[in-house]
Design a protein around this motif. Structure first.
Motif, PDB file in Angstrom:
ATOM      1  N   ASP A  78       0.834  -1.188   0.000  1.00  0.00           N
ATOM      2  CA  ASP A  78       0.000   0.000   0.000  1.00  0.00           C
ATOM      3  C   ASP A  78       0.881   1.255   0.000  1.00  0.00           C
ATOM      4  O   ASP A  78       0.673   2.201  -0.775  1.00  0.00           O
ATOM      5  N   LEU A  79       1.888   1.227   0.874  1.00  0.00           N
ATOM      6  CA  LEU A  79       2.813   2.346   0.992  1.00  0.00           C
ATOM      7  C   LEU A  79       3.540   2.587  -0.333  1.00  0.00           C
ATOM      8  O   LEU A  79       3.641   3.714  -0.823  1.00  0.00           O
ATOM      9  N   ILE A  80       4.036   1.490  -0.923  1.00  0.00           N
ATOM     10  CA  ILE A  80       4.751   1.598  -2.201  1.00  0.00           C
ATOM     11  C   ILE A  80       3.830   2.205  -3.274  1.00  0.00           C
ATOM     12  O   ILE A  80       4.242   3.103  -4.020  1.00  0.00           O
ATOM     13  N   SER A  81       2.589   1.756  -3.338  1.00  0.00           N
ATOM     14  CA  SER A  81       1.671   2.292  -4.356  1.00  0.00           C
ATOM     15  C   SER A  81       1.468   3.785  -4.163  1.00  0.00           C
ATOM     16  O   SER A  81       1.509   4.558  -5.124  1.00  0.00           O
ATOM     17  N   LYS A  82       1.244   4.173  -2.898  1.00  0.00           N
ATOM     18  CA  LYS A  82       1.038   5.598  -2.621  1.00  0.00           C
ATOM     19  C   LYS A  82       2.266   6.417  -3.051  1.00  0.00           C
ATOM     20  O   LYS A  82       2.156   7.445  -3.700  1.00  0.00           O
ATOM     21  N   LEU A  83       3.445   5.895  -2.659  1.00  0.00           N
ATOM     22  CA  LEU A  83       4.671   6.623  -2.980  1.00  0.00           C
ATOM     23  C   LEU A  83       4.898   6.717  -4.478  1.00  0.00           C
ATOM     24  O   LEU A  83       5.358   7.741  -4.987  1.00  0.00           O
ATOM     25  N   ARG A  84       4.568   5.634  -5.174  1.00  0.00           N
ATOM     26  CA  ARG A  84       4.720   5.655  -6.637  1.00  0.00           C
ATOM     27  C   ARG A  84       3.843   6.735  -7.248  1.00  0.00           C
ATOM     28  O   ARG A  84       4.275   7.461  -8.142  1.00  0.00           O
ATOM     29  N   SER A  85       2.617   6.840  -6.756  1.00  0.00           N
ATOM     30  CA  SER A  85       1.744   7.826  -7.390  1.00  0.00           C
ATOM     31  C   SER A  85       2.185   9.244  -7.006  1.00  0.00           C
ATOM     32  O   SER A  85       2.149  10.155  -7.836  1.00  0.00           O
ATOM     33  N   HIS A  86       2.642   9.439  -5.771  1.00  0.00           N
ATOM     34  CA  HIS A  86       3.221  10.735  -5.403  1.00  0.00           C
ATOM     35  C   HIS A  86       4.420  11.066  -6.287  1.00  0.00           C
ATOM     36  O   HIS A  86       4.595  12.194  -6.724  1.00  0.00           O
ATOM     37  N   ALA A  87       5.270  10.046  -6.490  1.00  0.00           N
ATOM     38  CA  ALA A  87       6.469  10.248  -7.303  1.00  0.00           C
ATOM     39  C   ALA A  87       6.054  10.745  -8.684  1.00  0.00           C
ATOM     40  O   ALA A  87       6.569  11.754  -9.184  1.00  0.00           O
ATOM     41  N   SER A  89       3.432  12.284  -9.609  1.00  0.00           N
ATOM     42  CA  SER A  89       2.925  13.650  -9.644  1.00  0.00           C
ATOM     43  C   SER A  89       4.009  14.687  -9.319  1.00  0.00           C
ATOM     44  O   SER A  89       3.850  15.855  -9.663  1.00  0.00           O
ATOM     45  N   SER A  90       5.119  14.238  -8.675  1.00  0.00           N
ATOM     46  CA  SER A  90       6.194  15.239  -8.492  1.00  0.00           C
ATOM     47  C   SER A  90       7.287  15.111  -9.544  1.00  0.00           C
ATOM     48  O   SER A  90       8.374  15.660  -9.380  1.00  0.00           O
ATOM     49  N   GLY A  91       7.007  14.357 -10.603  1.00  0.00           N
ATOM     50  CA  GLY A  91       7.969  14.273 -11.697  1.00  0.00           C
ATOM     51  C   GLY A  91       9.216  13.460 -11.371  1.00  0.00           C
ATOM     52  O   GLY A  91      10.256  13.615 -11.985  1.00  0.00           O
ATOM     53  N   VAL A  92       9.117  12.577 -10.362  1.00  0.00           N
ATOM     54  CA  VAL A  92      10.247  11.712 -10.035  1.00  0.00           C
ATOM     55  C   VAL A  92       9.924  10.313 -10.558  1.00  0.00           C
ATOM     56  O   VAL A  92       8.764   9.886 -10.531  1.00  0.00           O
TER      57      VAL A  92
ATOM     58  N   THR B  47       9.716  14.945  -1.306  1.00  0.00           N
ATOM     59  CA  THR B  47       9.901  16.330  -1.748  1.00  0.00           C
ATOM     60  C   THR B  47      11.393  16.669  -1.841  1.00  0.00           C
ATOM     61  O   THR B  47      11.847  17.289  -2.805  1.00  0.00           O
ATOM     62  N   LEU B  48      12.149  16.208  -0.835  1.00  0.00           N
ATOM     63  CA  LEU B  48      13.582  16.487  -0.852  1.00  0.00           C
ATOM     64  C   LEU B  48      14.287  15.770  -2.000  1.00  0.00           C
ATOM     65  O   LEU B  48      15.201  16.310  -2.622  1.00  0.00           O
ATOM     66  N   ILE B  49      13.836  14.534  -2.272  1.00  0.00           N
ATOM     67  CA  ILE B  49      14.441  13.776  -3.373  1.00  0.00           C
ATOM     68  C   ILE B  49      14.202  14.509  -4.695  1.00  0.00           C
ATOM     69  O   ILE B  49      15.107  14.616  -5.534  1.00  0.00           O
ATOM     70  N   ALA B  50      12.980  15.016  -4.866  1.00  0.00           N
ATOM     71  CA  ALA B  50      12.657  15.750  -6.096  1.00  0.00           C
ATOM     72  C   ALA B  50      13.537  17.005  -6.199  1.00  0.00           C
ATOM     73  O   ALA B  50      14.052  17.331  -7.271  1.00  0.00           O
ATOM     74  N   LYS B  51      13.722  17.665  -5.059  1.00  0.00           N
ATOM     75  CA  LYS B  51      14.548  18.864  -5.009  1.00  0.00           C
ATOM     76  C   LYS B  51      16.008  18.517  -5.360  1.00  0.00           C
ATOM     77  O   LYS B  51      16.680  19.227  -6.105  1.00  0.00           O
ATOM     78  N   ARG B  52      16.459  17.380  -4.804  1.00  0.00           N
ATOM     79  CA  ARG B  52      17.825  16.928  -5.064  1.00  0.00           C
ATOM     80  C   ARG B  52      18.039  16.696  -6.556  1.00  0.00           C
ATOM     81  O   ARG B  52      19.059  17.088  -7.127  1.00  0.00           O
ATOM     82  N   LEU B  53      17.057  16.054  -7.185  1.00  0.00           N
ATOM     83  CA  LEU B  53      17.156  15.774  -8.621  1.00  0.00           C
ATOM     84  C   LEU B  53      17.304  17.064  -9.417  1.00  0.00           C
ATOM     85  O   LEU B  53      18.070  17.127 -10.377  1.00  0.00           O
ATOM     86  N   LYS B  54      16.541  18.083  -9.004  1.00  0.00           N
ATOM     87  CA  LYS B  54      16.625  19.377  -9.699  1.00  0.00           C
ATOM     88  C   LYS B  54      18.031  19.965  -9.615  1.00  0.00           C
ATOM     89  O   LYS B  54      18.562  20.466 -10.601  1.00  0.00           O
ATOM     90  N   GLU B  55      18.618  19.866  -8.412  1.00  0.00           N
ATOM     91  CA  GLU B  55      19.970  20.409  -8.233  1.00  0.00           C
ATOM     92  C   GLU B  55      20.970  19.616  -9.074  1.00  0.00           C
ATOM     93  O   GLU B  55      21.873  20.182  -9.683  1.00  0.00           O
ATOM     94  N   VAL B  56      20.775  18.291  -9.096  1.00  0.00           N
ATOM     95  CA  VAL B  56      21.668  17.451  -9.895  1.00  0.00           C
ATOM     96  C   VAL B  56      21.577  17.840 -11.365  1.00  0.00           C
ATOM     97  O   VAL B  56      22.585  17.914 -12.069  1.00  0.00           O
ATOM     98  N   LYS B  57      20.354  18.149 -11.816  1.00  0.00           N
ATOM     99  CA  LYS B  57      20.192  18.555 -13.213  1.00  0.00           C
ATOM    100  C   LYS B  57      20.980  19.833 -13.518  1.00  0.00           C
ATOM    101  O   LYS B  57      21.521  19.988 -14.605  1.00  0.00           O
ATOM    102  N   LYS B  58      21.012  20.725 -12.532  1.00  0.00           N
ATOM    103  CA  LYS B  58      21.787  21.953 -12.738  1.00  0.00           C
ATOM    104  C   LYS B  58      23.283  21.629 -12.884  1.00  0.00           C
ATOM    105  O   LYS B  58      23.968  22.212 -13.711  1.00  0.00           O
TER     106      LYS B  58
END
Lengths: 399, 399
Positions: A78-87, A89-92, B47-58
């Motif tokens: 469940d946690l993994i699914s939630k995190l995947r969908s968050h990922a 939506s944050s472009g990760v 959120t921090l991981i996404a932020k980290r990726l952005k910095e890495v892209k720079k």
């Protein structure tokens, strides 16, 4: 002659850092700024991970209080699914986040298992381990002790105290080399209380089970742990179980194994041994033969590794691993039963079929055989491809 | 008959969540609170991981501007060391943090490599790939295209345009099955400009190199990518290189491979082929023989997997993987040269040595052979143990 070729500028900013900041070009300064930002983010991540661990510990304490099991597949997925969908939506990359959380979840599972270990299904229960100074014996002795059991070790050195050691025991576990399993069982059984549970850890089951059932009239169960004594925890490790007598009286032991994190699979003794002919004996024998050929041909291992594909590296790792271990253990597995030796002989002889094909450089026969086998493997091949690709990626990532 | 045994209460809080919150016991409510806190922490981590990726892209963008390579072992190891020491001081397991950051670093490396791919050492350079519709050919065609090269594909279908396609090319790569490498080289070479670089991707090197050097008087280099065309990036993948003629004129191609992330190893053609007799042919042949025996004996794979040790699962995965792939590829590798077929025959015959040992149930001979081989493997065994333990942990973690 071989050498690594790398003519690109080998920028080492260790050097830059050491040469202090006065000589920095604008490029270096900018890179340094970005890296400082990344370091800062990493520190925040680390702080959060530590915080997460603390919260997980609280969950463990609660579970412990309420006698709940550790591993919770539904919650994890469940946690993994939630995190995947968050990922998403944050472009990760969702796969990346899943990889990351598999590492985090495994770590918190280990912590939980280590904590839960303390918990006994029958705390205070008396457990005798015959051969408890051996590797597997002491592994289980430690597990039982950590869960509040009263553990006694029986070995050749203290055999004269067998009577005292067996007094009032709830469980006797035979953990001795295959070749003395039968005789140790025969000697030990008369001293075991009638209502005590008798179990063994032997990697074959037919003869040991027959012997245990013959020599002891109380509850009997066979255990075969499918892992080595170097595992940090029982988390997700498989233990094969062979029912003997009075199953309901053996249940607490099975519950204990599950509480420690093990996955338990059932089979009768003959089926178990047939499966192990392949899973253990044939596999180890094939590895032994491969290693022998490499050593006889004096292959330059270092050179092959330098040029190795990940698959070869992995395979050679499996071969090297075998020879890093105890020859006695493998000889007991390989020579365990006449049926087993027959299968291994058949395997050795089956390679002769390929000699004519090689002599005639007969690619057609090869292709025909290949397709037959591929068809027989069926959908398993796809699964194998997926799993081994995952593993190869891990290998490349690390080494 | 086999079945999973699990008699512990199977708590599934999916169920709890669905049954809404009114019926929660205080225990459930407390667990839910803790889990909400954990979910909140996870969101912050993400959120921090996404932020980290952005910095890495720079960083990548900057490196790109300054023509710097992507992979930076020194920076990575430095980062890991710092994180390990932070982990220790915050009471978090340093190995766990290292595992976590290996995943993060690999991900940012892939991003960097994907970005850097765009970068060409000789952008605008004209590259002809003979066999560029094949799997490996199109893999390289895509790499070159993404880096701004002008890529032309030559195949049987457009052979009549060979003259036009070869006009002004800087590089011709022969990427065809082994059995037609010689003839394609012969047909193609006369159309290649004298100063163009001629290369091949064949998995043997002696005959293709001889042929390329004979047919083309300009710069020649042999490449053997030690990975399949399914790899997402060249990151850390090995490419074996065989120098042919005018090494300095081949250097840009080597630089390009390194810039794409590949690790490049050098050898002459004979040495290369001898190493590949073992790394590819022997290993695949042994796997083929093992798969054939399983299929001939009609082993119940599902059953063996249910009871499998991680080692067996890994080994069977390697076998299944082979049969998920193209038989032609493997037949070309296995039958490539007479020397190779001779080694494979020797290997097949070497298993006969073990039959007498099995017949006599001769554990002494086994132990003696085992020790000889173990000694010969020497320190490699320890390394293999370490690496394979890491891999097995990954396997248990995931599946």
């Amino acid at each position: 002659m071989t050498e690594k070729t790398n003519t690109l500028k080998n920028t080492n900013d260790q050097g830059n850092l050491m040469s202090a900041e006065q000589d920095q070009t604008p490029f270096e300064a900018e890179i340094k700024n970005l890296r400082d930002t990344i370091d800062d983010i990493d520190e925040q991540i680390l702080t959060l991970i530590a915080k997460r661990l603390k919260e997980v510990k609280k969950v463990v304490a609660l579970k412990k209080e309420h006698n709940m099991p550790v591993f919770h597949p539904a919650r994890e997925e469940d946690l993994i699914s939630k995190l995947r969908s968050h990922a998403n939506s944050s472009g990760v990359d969702a796969d990346f986040i899943e990889d990351l959380y598999r590492v985090i979840l495994r770590n918190s599972r280990i912590h939980q298992t280590v904590e839960m270990k303390q918990q006994g299904i029958k705390p205070g229960g008396k457990v005798l381990i015959a051969g408890g100074y051996g590797q597997m014996g002491s592994y289980f002795a430690n597990l039982f002790r950590a869960s509040g059991y009263d553990v006694r070790i029986l070995s050749e050195d203290n055999w004269e105290s067998v009577e005292t050691l067996c007094q009032g025991i709830d469980l006797a576990i035979i953990s001795v080399p295959i070749n003395v399993t039968l005789s140790v069982t025969e000697r030990l059984a008369p001293h075991i209380p009638d209502d005590a549970l008798l179990a063994d850890l032997t990697s074959i089951k037919k003869f040991p089970m027959e012997q245990m059932l013959k020599q002891h009239q109380g509850p009997v169960i066979g255990l075969h742990p499918l892992f080595g004594p170097t595992c940090a925890t029982l988390d997700k490790q498989i233990i094969a179980i062979t029912p003997g007598r009075y199953g309901e009286k053996c249940q607490w032991l099975i519950d204990q194994l599950i509480l420690w994190g093990a996955v338990v699979v059932n089979s009768d003794a003959s089926e178990h041994d047939e499966i192990m002919d392949i899973v253990q004996a044939l596999r180890h024998f094939a590895t032994f033969c491969f290693g022998r050929f490499l050593s006889k041909r004096k292959i330059d291992l270092g050179k092959t590794l330098e040029f190795s594909s990940p698959i070869y590296r992995l395979e050679l790792g499996m071969v090297g691993r075998l020879f890093a271990q105890d020859s006695g253990l493998y000889s007991e597995i390989i020579f365990a039963t006449p049926e087993r030796r027959e299968i291994l002989k058949e395997f050795a002889a089956s390679l002769n079929d390929q000699i004519e094909m090689l002599d005639n450089c007969d690619k057609e026969i090869f292709t025909e055989r290949f397709r037959e086998i591929a068809q027989w493997f069926g959908p398993f091949s796809e699964q194998a491809m997926r799993e081994s690709t995952f593993i190869i990626d891990k290998l490349i990532e690390r080494f």
